[in-house]
Design an enzyme around this catalytic site. Structure first.
Site, PDB file in Angstrom:
ATOM      1  N   THR A 104      -4.623   2.473 -13.362  1.00 54.16           N
ATOM      2  CA  THR A 104      -4.553   3.026 -12.005  1.00 54.16           C
ATOM      3  C   THR A 104      -4.134   4.470 -12.156  1.00 54.16           C
ATOM      4  O   THR A 104      -3.310   4.808 -13.010  1.00 54.16           O
ATOM      5  CB  THR A 104      -3.526   2.318 -11.112  1.00 54.16           C
ATOM      6  OG1 THR A 104      -2.231   2.650 -11.580  1.00 54.16           O
ATOM      7  CG2 THR A 104      -3.710   0.831 -11.101  1.00 54.16           C
ATOM      8  N   GLU A 162      -5.146  -3.376  -9.415  1.00 58.28           N
ATOM      9  CA  GLU A 162      -4.459  -4.589  -9.888  1.00 58.28           C
ATOM     10  C   GLU A 162      -5.098  -5.871  -9.370  1.00 58.28           C
ATOM     11  O   GLU A 162      -4.770  -6.958  -9.833  1.00 58.28           O
ATOM     12  CB  GLU A 162      -2.994  -4.571  -9.401  1.00 58.28           C
ATOM     13  CG  GLU A 162      -2.111  -3.513 -10.017  1.00 58.28           C
ATOM     14  CD  GLU A 162      -2.205  -2.157  -9.310  1.00 58.28           C
ATOM     15  OE1 GLU A 162      -3.260  -1.854  -8.707  1.00 58.28           O
ATOM     16  OE2 GLU A 162      -1.229  -1.402  -9.368  1.00 58.28           O
ATOM     17  N   LYS A 215      10.300   8.547   7.043  1.00 59.55           N
ATOM     18  CA  LYS A 215      11.468   7.900   7.620  1.00 59.55           C
ATOM     19  C   LYS A 215      12.248   8.930   8.426  1.00 59.55           C
ATOM     20  O   LYS A 215      12.912   9.793   7.878  1.00 59.55           O
ATOM     21  CB  LYS A 215      12.340   7.282   6.519  1.00 59.55           C
ATOM     22  CG  LYS A 215      13.121   6.120   7.047  1.00 59.55           C
ATOM     23  CD  LYS A 215      13.547   5.183   5.935  1.00 59.55           C
ATOM     24  CE  LYS A 215      14.109   3.908   6.546  1.00 59.55           C
ATOM     25  NZ  LYS A 215      14.840   3.112   5.595  1.00 59.55           N
ATOM     26  N   TRP A 234      10.735   4.140  10.766  1.00 62.30           N
ATOM     27  CA  TRP A 234       9.482   4.422  10.055  1.00 62.30           C
ATOM     28  C   TRP A 234       8.389   4.988  10.967  1.00 62.30           C
ATOM     29  O   TRP A 234       8.198   4.497  12.086  1.00 62.30           O
ATOM     30  CB  TRP A 234       8.938   3.125   9.446  1.00 62.30           C
ATOM     31  CG  TRP A 234       9.651   2.706   8.212  1.00 62.30           C
ATOM     32  CD1 TRP A 234      10.596   3.403   7.520  1.00 62.30           C
ATOM     33  CD2 TRP A 234       9.466   1.462   7.519  1.00 62.30           C
ATOM     34  NE1 TRP A 234      11.010   2.674   6.436  1.00 62.30           N
ATOM     35  CE2 TRP A 234      10.346   1.485   6.407  1.00 62.30           C
ATOM     36  CE3 TRP A 234       8.659   0.356   7.714  1.00 62.30           C
ATOM     37  CZ2 TRP A 234      10.415   0.436   5.501  1.00 62.30           C
ATOM     38  CZ3 TRP A 234       8.737  -0.689   6.810  1.00 62.30           C
ATOM     39  CH2 TRP A 234       9.606  -0.645   5.716  1.00 62.30           C
TER      40      TRP A 234
HETATM   41  P1  ADP Z   1      -4.488   4.610  -6.810  1.00 57.17           P
HETATM   42  O1  ADP Z   1      -3.114   4.083  -7.020  1.00 57.17           O
HETATM   43  O2  ADP Z   1      -4.911   5.591  -7.798  1.00 57.17           O
HETATM   44  O3  ADP Z   1      -4.766   5.056  -5.407  1.00 57.17           O
HETATM   45  P2  ADP Z   1      -6.004   2.170  -6.366  1.00 57.17           P
HETATM   46  O4  ADP Z   1      -7.398   2.452  -6.123  1.00 57.17           O
HETATM   47  O5  ADP Z   1      -5.662   0.975  -7.126  1.00 57.17           O
HETATM   48  O6  ADP Z   1      -5.424   3.378  -7.120  1.00 57.17           O
HETATM   49  O7  ADP Z   1      -5.295   2.188  -4.972  1.00 57.17           O
HETATM   50  C1  ADP Z   1      -4.900   1.050  -4.286  1.00 57.17           C
HETATM   51  C2  ADP Z   1      -4.217   1.481  -3.034  1.00 57.17           C
HETATM   52  O8  ADP Z   1      -5.129   2.124  -2.161  1.00 57.17           O
HETATM   53  C3  ADP Z   1      -3.660   0.349  -2.226  1.00 57.17           C
HETATM   54  O9  ADP Z   1      -2.406  -0.054  -2.707  1.00 57.17           O
HETATM   55  C4  ADP Z   1      -3.587   0.956  -0.837  1.00 57.17           C
HETATM   56  O10 ADP Z   1      -2.429   1.742  -0.674  1.00 57.17           O
HETATM   57  C5  ADP Z   1      -4.775   1.878  -0.817  1.00 57.17           C
HETATM   58  N1  ADP Z   1      -5.917   1.258  -0.126  1.00 57.17           N
HETATM   59  C6  ADP Z   1      -6.943   0.582  -0.654  1.00 57.17           C
HETATM   60  N2  ADP Z   1      -7.821   0.178   0.287  1.00 57.17           N
HETATM   61  C7  ADP Z   1      -7.332   0.620   1.468  1.00 57.17           C
HETATM   62  C8  ADP Z   1      -7.773   0.527   2.817  1.00 57.17           C
HETATM   63  N3  ADP Z   1      -8.891  -0.088   3.154  1.00 57.17           N
HETATM   64  N4  ADP Z   1      -6.997   1.086   3.756  1.00 57.17           N
HETATM   65  C9  ADP Z   1      -5.843   1.716   3.444  1.00 57.17           C
HETATM   66  N5  ADP Z   1      -5.395   1.846   2.193  1.00 57.17           N
HETATM   67  C10 ADP Z   1      -6.108   1.302   1.211  1.00 57.17           C
END
Ligand code: ADP
Length: 537
Positions: free
Chosen positions: A181, A328, A436, A441
């Site tokens: 990631t 993940e 915050k 929030w």
């Molecule tokens: P990175 O950590 O580099 O962004 P990832 O692609 O694994 O890598 O990111 C996953 C994260 O992206 C999720 O934990 C979430 O915060 C965000 N995410 C994924 N899909 C969505 C979505 N449809 N709407 C909002 N946030 C999203």
């Protein structure tokens, strides 16, 4: 029941056998190339045998630095099917991070698109485990390079054994792939995918209530094949015999629009930034495109702004499918499809439901918890999303940060969500992005979505900025559409009726561009750094 093994070689073998004439359309630096699954299957066998020749053995990591093209797809199957591990490297990471992940994964061979040779040449002396390099290009001649030993991919394929047989003793729990990631702070974290996880995830992509990927689709993954395996789509598509359109290097919105039109793409997938770019291409009106073949645009990775979904659907008749996941989680976790009892809702309400991230796909379990335990399913109470299931990682690869995220059998996502009576989750923020203010929030995603619904706004990112009285206050960074105008006061007036007064940004800053991460998400760490003293004066 029989305990037969769910392994990736079976996917590509099925495609060869049942769909020998279906096509993979690959855009490379020299133009569009077409391969049938029969040819692709044979090239994949040849590649596997050639990799064996250069010393790849079961369990070895073989990395790719590549665009979405046919060679990358062949590597997707050759490497795991021979029992090795496909490590897809995000080409947009910093050189230091690339060094780190190659050494951490102990990659033995690197498959490198010729565009990225300079990246690896610059760091080659720091790579501890790499024994061979393979250049991915259309020619058999090797380009000038300081990498040694350097092999030509096309030559390896040409000399490989077309009748190579994949080992028949692969265990479904063995690693098939790995991906780091991009982690916006700290070093990237490695996730290892098993054959079984990828297979079950692929099956989930084919369900009618998720993406419904099928043999009759023409699927174009715009999400990079180095980002959570292009959301697993190339695996599923090959298994199902779906026609694939791979958009290749340096594509522009125009290239994508043309491919959708010429190849009659039915389903495509990518992050919102991609679709905002495509919308710009449509809106500038220089060219008209026929996009009537599209049945779904799978959109995820960050929140799909409701305004964007509305414009695509009402103005261009292009249906959106909002989904959520993480590296993940392979990544599919939720898809936002209306349930049959929601079909009669007013249009605006339906859109609001579909702009949520959706409900959990069959096979996985989720729950939402805060300090007091499980939150109520009322669409209001916020908590952290927890996930478990057979395509969810259970650790980071050789990494101390495993304990933070994987506890008591659940993946703790770090995503703050609400969950409504129907089980639809709505991401309000990532834990580290929440603002915050005075102990309460504020969701940056909601403010961003509201701003992006304004007709003059192209993109908006909201971050928390340190504040002497309230600890933190939201500040919005806005990029206007070309030739559009809007003042700060106008945008604040636009937000006012939609939010509590204390949610409104303390300032709106106009920018030419919002910094983005390597996978096209807003780079909020950078914005926070830039603005850290903004409210102190
Ligand atoms: P990175 O950590 O580099 O962004 P990832 O692609 O694994 O890598 O990111 C996953 C994260 O992206 C999720 O934990 C979430 O915060 C965000 N995410 C994924 N899909 C969505 C979505 N449809 N709407 C909002 N946030 C999203």
């Amino acid at each position: 029941m029989m305990n037969t093994q769910l392994t990736l070689n079976k996917m590509v073998e099925r495609a060869e056998q049942l769909f020998p004439n279906k096509e993979i359309v690959s855009r490379t630096s020299s133009g569009i190339q077409r391969f049938t699954y029969k040819e692709m299957g044979e090239r994949t066998r040849r590649l596997a045998s050639a990799l064996e020749q250069v010393g790849v053995r079961k369990g070895d990591r073989v990395a790719t630095l590549a665009w979405n093209d046919h060679r990358h797809l062949e590597a997707y199957f050759a490497i795991p099917s021979m029992g090795a591990v496909l490590h897809t490297i995000n080409i947009r990471l910093s050189p230091q991070h690339i060094v780190y992940i190659i050494n951490h994964a102990e990659d033995k061979v690197l498959l490198i698109d010729q565009d990225f040779l300079p990246v690896i040449e610059a760091i080659k002396d720091e790579l501890k485990t790499v024994q061979a390099y393979v250049v991915l290009n259309d020619e058999m001649e090797l380009p000038e390079s300081t990498l040694t030993p350097l092999h030509s991919y096309e030559k390896m394929v040409a000399n490989g054994n077309p009748n190579y047989q994949y080992p028949d003793d692969l265990n479904e729990n063995e690693p098939a792939g790995m991906c780091f990631t991009s982690a916006t702070t700290g070093l990237p974290k490695g996730v290892v995918y098993s054959h079984r996880g990828i297979t079950l995830h692929s099956m989930a992509l084919g369900l009618a209530d998720t993406a419904g990927l099928s043999e009759s689709d023409i699927m174009m993954p715009v999400v990079p094949m180095f980002h959570a395996n292009a959301w697993g789509l190339p695996f599923a598509a090959t298994w199902f015999g779906t026609t694939q359109v791979l958009p290749g290097p340096q594509f522009t919105p125009e290239v994508l629009a043309e491919l959708i039109q010429s190849e009659r793409v039915t389903i495509t997938a990518g992050v919102p930034t991609i679709w905002l770019g495509l919308l710009k291409e449509f809106e500038n009106g220089e060219k008209e495109y026929d996009t009537s073949s599209l049945r779904a645009v799978l959109c995820g990775g960050s929140a799909a702004p409701m305004g964007m979904i509305r414009t695509f659907e009402t103005k261009y008749n292009i249906p959106f499918l909002h989904a959520y996941g993480m590296t993940e989680t392979s990544p599919l976790v939720t898809v936002s499809r209306l349930k049959s009892n929601q079909e009669d809702l007013p249009e605006e309400e339906k859109l609001a439901v579909r702009a949520k991230q959706g409900y959990v796909v069959p096979g996985l379990e989720i729950k939402v918890v805060n300090d007091e335990g499980d939150v109520e399913w009322n669409g209001e109470e916020m908590g952290e999303l927890l996930i478990r299931g057979p395509w969810i990682a259970d650790e980071y690869y050789n990494d101390d940060r495993t304990q933070e995220a994987f506890r008591n059998g659940w993946l703790h996502t770090g995503d703050i969500v609400t969950i409504d009576e129907e089980g639809f989750i709505k991401i309000t923020d990532r834990t580290k992005d929440l603002v915050k203010s005075g102990g309460e929030w504020i969701s940056t995603i909601e403010l961003e979505n509201a701003l992006m619904a304004h007709e003059a706004v192209f993109e908006a990112a909201v971050v928390g900025v340190p504040h002497p009285k309230w600890q933190e206050r939201p500040v919005a960074c806005v990029v206007l559409k070309p030739e559009a105008a809007a003042s700060k006061e106008e945008l604040l007036d636009f937000l006012k009726p939609q939010f509590a007064k204390w949610w409104l940004p303390d300032d709106i800053i106009f920018m030419d561009e919002i910094p983005k991460t390597s996978v096209g998400k807003f780079l909020k760490t950078k914005l926070r750094e830039q603005l850290k003293d903004h409210l102190k004066v």
